[in-house]
Design a protein around this motif. Structure first.
Motif, PDB file in Angstrom:
ATOM      1  N   MET A   1       7.042 -16.814 -28.542  1.00 51.23           N
ATOM      2  CA  MET A   1       6.985 -17.829 -27.429  1.00 51.23           C
ATOM      3  C   MET A   1       7.696 -17.125 -26.305  1.00 51.23           C
ATOM      4  SD  MET A   1       8.580 -21.726 -27.186  1.00 51.23           S
ATOM      5  CE  MET A   1       7.830 -22.358 -28.698  1.00 51.23           C
ATOM      6  N   SER A   2       6.973 -17.443 -25.050  1.00 52.29           N
ATOM      7  CA  SER A   2       7.379 -16.866 -23.738  1.00 52.29           C
ATOM      8  C   SER A   2       8.766 -17.397 -23.434  1.00 52.29           C
ATOM      9  CB  SER A   2       6.416 -16.898 -22.750  1.00 52.29           C
ATOM     10  OG  SER A   2       6.131 -18.280 -22.233  1.00 52.29           O
ATOM     11  N   TYR A   3       9.510 -17.029 -22.407  1.00 52.84           N
ATOM     12  CA  TYR A   3      10.621 -17.592 -21.857  1.00 52.84           C
ATOM     13  C   TYR A   3      10.310 -19.007 -21.194  1.00 52.84           C
ATOM     14  CZ  TYR A   3      13.599 -13.598 -23.118  1.00 52.84           C
ATOM     15  OH  TYR A   3      14.450 -12.657 -23.792  1.00 52.84           O
ATOM     16  N   THR A   4       9.236 -18.834 -20.410  1.00 54.12           N
ATOM     17  CA  THR A   4       8.653 -19.955 -19.734  1.00 54.12           C
ATOM     18  C   THR A   4       8.352 -21.075 -20.625  1.00 54.12           C
ATOM     19  OG1 THR A   4       7.722 -18.661 -18.099  1.00 54.12           O
ATOM     20  CG2 THR A   4       7.175 -20.813 -18.042  1.00 54.12           C
ATOM     21  N   ALA A   5       7.803 -20.809 -21.821  1.00 58.40           N
ATOM     22  CA  ALA A   5       7.330 -22.006 -22.692  1.00 58.40           C
ATOM     23  C   ALA A   5       8.723 -22.500 -23.497  1.00 58.40           C
ATOM     24  CB  ALA A   5       6.220 -21.469 -23.760  1.00 58.40           C
ATOM     25  N   ARG A   6       9.585 -21.542 -23.604  1.00 59.59           N
ATOM     26  CA  ARG A   6      10.913 -21.986 -24.317  1.00 59.59           C
ATOM     27  C   ARG A   6      11.525 -23.014 -23.388  1.00 59.59           C
ATOM     28  NH1 ARG A   6      13.615 -16.725 -26.394  1.00 59.59           N
ATOM     29  NH2 ARG A   6      15.222 -17.977 -26.973  1.00 59.59           N
ATOM     30  N   ALA A  44      19.985 -23.475 -24.758  1.00 59.19           N
ATOM     31  CA  ALA A  44      19.781 -23.088 -23.390  1.00 59.19           C
ATOM     32  C   ALA A  44      20.172 -21.892 -23.100  1.00 59.19           C
ATOM     33  CB  ALA A  44      19.881 -24.140 -22.666  1.00 59.19           C
ATOM     34  N   LEU A  45      21.420 -21.863 -23.441  1.00 54.07           N
ATOM     35  CA  LEU A  45      22.461 -20.382 -23.276  1.00 54.07           C
ATOM     36  C   LEU A  45      21.713 -19.477 -23.812  1.00 54.07           C
ATOM     37  CD1 LEU A  45      25.892 -22.010 -23.050  1.00 54.07           C
ATOM     38  CD2 LEU A  45      24.683 -20.973 -21.114  1.00 54.07           C
ATOM     39  N   GLY A  46      21.327 -19.622 -25.129  1.00 47.59           N
ATOM     40  CA  GLY A  46      20.863 -18.551 -25.907  1.00 47.59           C
ATOM     41  C   GLY A  46      19.457 -17.901 -25.297  1.00 47.59           C
ATOM     42  N   ALA A  51      17.626 -13.406 -22.380  1.00 43.16           N
ATOM     43  CA  ALA A  51      16.740 -12.973 -21.241  1.00 43.16           C
ATOM     44  C   ALA A  51      17.253 -11.877 -20.375  1.00 43.16           C
ATOM     45  CB  ALA A  51      16.257 -13.938 -20.390  1.00 43.16           C
ATOM     46  N   ARG A  52      18.764 -12.220 -20.394  1.00 47.07           N
ATOM     47  CA  ARG A  52      19.795 -11.350 -19.517  1.00 47.07           C
ATOM     48  C   ARG A  52      20.415 -10.016 -20.126  1.00 47.07           C
ATOM     49  NH1 ARG A  52      18.502 -11.056 -14.886  1.00 47.07           N
ATOM     50  NH2 ARG A  52      20.503 -10.644 -14.152  1.00 47.07           N
ATOM     51  N   PRO A  58      16.423  -6.698 -18.125  1.00 48.25           N
ATOM     52  CA  PRO A  58      16.677  -8.126 -17.998  1.00 48.25           C
ATOM     53  C   PRO A  58      15.687  -8.829 -17.320  1.00 48.25           C
ATOM     54  CG  PRO A  58      18.501  -6.825 -17.175  1.00 48.25           C
ATOM     55  CD  PRO A  58      17.677  -5.890 -17.663  1.00 48.25           C
ATOM     56  N   VAL A  59      15.502 -10.111 -17.998  1.00 43.76           N
ATOM     57  CA  VAL A  59      14.396 -10.831 -17.202  1.00 43.76           C
ATOM     58  C   VAL A  59      14.900 -11.612 -16.060  1.00 43.76           C
ATOM     59  CG1 VAL A  59      12.933 -12.959 -17.748  1.00 43.76           C
ATOM     60  CG2 VAL A  59      13.283 -10.983 -19.557  1.00 43.76           C
ATOM     61  N   ARG A  60      14.193 -11.631 -15.047  1.00 47.07           N
ATOM     62  CA  ARG A  60      14.628 -12.355 -13.959  1.00 47.07           C
ATOM     63  C   ARG A  60      13.541 -13.714 -14.065  1.00 47.07           C
ATOM     64  NH1 ARG A  60      18.140 -10.998 -10.250  1.00 47.07           N
ATOM     65  NH2 ARG A  60      17.182 -12.143  -8.842  1.00 47.07           N
ATOM     66  N   PHE A  61      14.097 -14.797 -13.954  1.00 47.26           N
ATOM     67  CA  PHE A  61      13.565 -16.046 -14.299  1.00 47.26           C
ATOM     68  C   PHE A  61      13.150 -16.741 -12.675  1.00 47.26           C
ATOM     69  CE2 PHE A  61      16.672 -16.686 -17.414  1.00 47.26           C
ATOM     70  CZ  PHE A  61      15.738 -16.967 -18.587  1.00 47.26           C
ATOM     71  N   GLU A  62      11.765 -17.220 -12.604  1.00 49.65           N
ATOM     72  CA  GLU A  62      11.420 -17.837 -11.406  1.00 49.65           C
ATOM     73  C   GLU A  62      12.377 -18.901 -11.275  1.00 49.65           C
ATOM     74  OE1 GLU A  62       8.790 -17.158  -9.508  1.00 49.65           O
ATOM     75  OE2 GLU A  62       8.306 -15.332 -10.625  1.00 49.65           O
ATOM     76  N   PRO A  63      12.501 -18.941  -9.845  1.00 46.69           N
ATOM     77  CA  PRO A  63      13.697 -20.232  -9.328  1.00 46.69           C
ATOM     78  C   PRO A  63      13.572 -21.436 -10.088  1.00 46.69           C
ATOM     79  CG  PRO A  63      13.018 -19.022  -7.449  1.00 46.69           C
ATOM     80  CD  PRO A  63      12.143 -18.317  -8.893  1.00 46.69           C
ATOM     81  N   ALA A  64      12.304 -22.082 -10.158  1.00 41.46           N
ATOM     82  CA  ALA A  64      11.997 -23.217 -10.909  1.00 41.46           C
ATOM     83  C   ALA A  64      12.451 -23.206 -12.166  1.00 41.46           C
ATOM     84  CB  ALA A  64      10.287 -23.708 -10.401  1.00 41.46           C
ATOM     85  N   ALA A  65      11.941 -22.087 -12.989  1.00 44.69           N
ATOM     86  CA  ALA A  65      12.372 -21.876 -14.448  1.00 44.69           C
ATOM     87  C   ALA A  65      13.591 -22.021 -14.460  1.00 44.69           C
ATOM     88  CB  ALA A  65      11.440 -20.922 -14.944  1.00 44.69           C
ATOM     89  N   TYR A  66      14.610 -21.300 -13.773  1.00 43.15           N
ATOM     90  CA  TYR A  66      15.984 -21.239 -13.744  1.00 43.15           C
ATOM     91  C   TYR A  66      16.614 -22.567 -13.758  1.00 43.15           C
ATOM     92  CZ  TYR A  66      20.747 -19.805 -12.827  1.00 43.15           C
ATOM     93  OH  TYR A  66      22.099 -19.688 -12.856  1.00 43.15           O
TER      94      TYR A  66
END
Length: 134
Positions: A1-6, A44-46, A51-52, A58-66
């Motif tokens: 599952m992608s980070y965005t989906a999670r 959520a922290l997991g 990701a980091r 390290p994955v950089r989240f889109e601002p809205a996802a963050y």
């Protein structure tokens, strides 16, 4: 599952938990408070820690996802506090919470340090419950 989906799934669950929340008649409701940490804020922290600090770059989240992920974590921390009879406006950063989690490996300690709930000397976990690792 992608980070965005999670993140989307966690944000939706946090909204549902917030909408369904009924303050305990006789706080604290430690069982429910711990559930919000284990199944909510800790998850959520997991996602953030994975990701980091994962094996890949390290994955950089889109601002809205963050913002959705951080908002979900804060919703659950506010619900945790409410289960202890304390109303807070949680506005903690994912980074601060994640650093505490990496240091302590204990989501209950993270919640207690961030929210100040319960006060020192008060029991956090139900009788017989061991340390709540993430």
């Amino acid at each position: 599952m992608s980070y965005t989906a999670r993140i989307d799934a966690l944000a939706e669950q946090a909204r549902a938990d917030r909408a369904a929340f009924e303050p305990p008649a006789d706080p604290p409701d430690r069982e429910q408070a711990l559930a919000y940490l284990r199944e909510g804020a800790g998850q959520a922290l997991g996602v953030y820690v994975d990701a980091r600090a994962g094996e890949d770059a390290p994955v950089r989240f889109e601002p809205a996802a963050y913002r959705r992920l951080e908002g979900a974590m804060n919703d659950w921390l506010a619900l945790y506090a409410a289960c202890h009879g304390t109303r807070i406006e949680a506005s903690f950063t994912l980074r601060t919470a994640a650093e505490l989690l990496v240091d302590t490996h204990d989501i209950v300690a993270v919640a207690r340090l961030l929210t100040g709930v319960p006060e020192r000397g008060e029991e956090v976990t139900p009788a017989g419950d061991e340390r709540q690792n993430w």
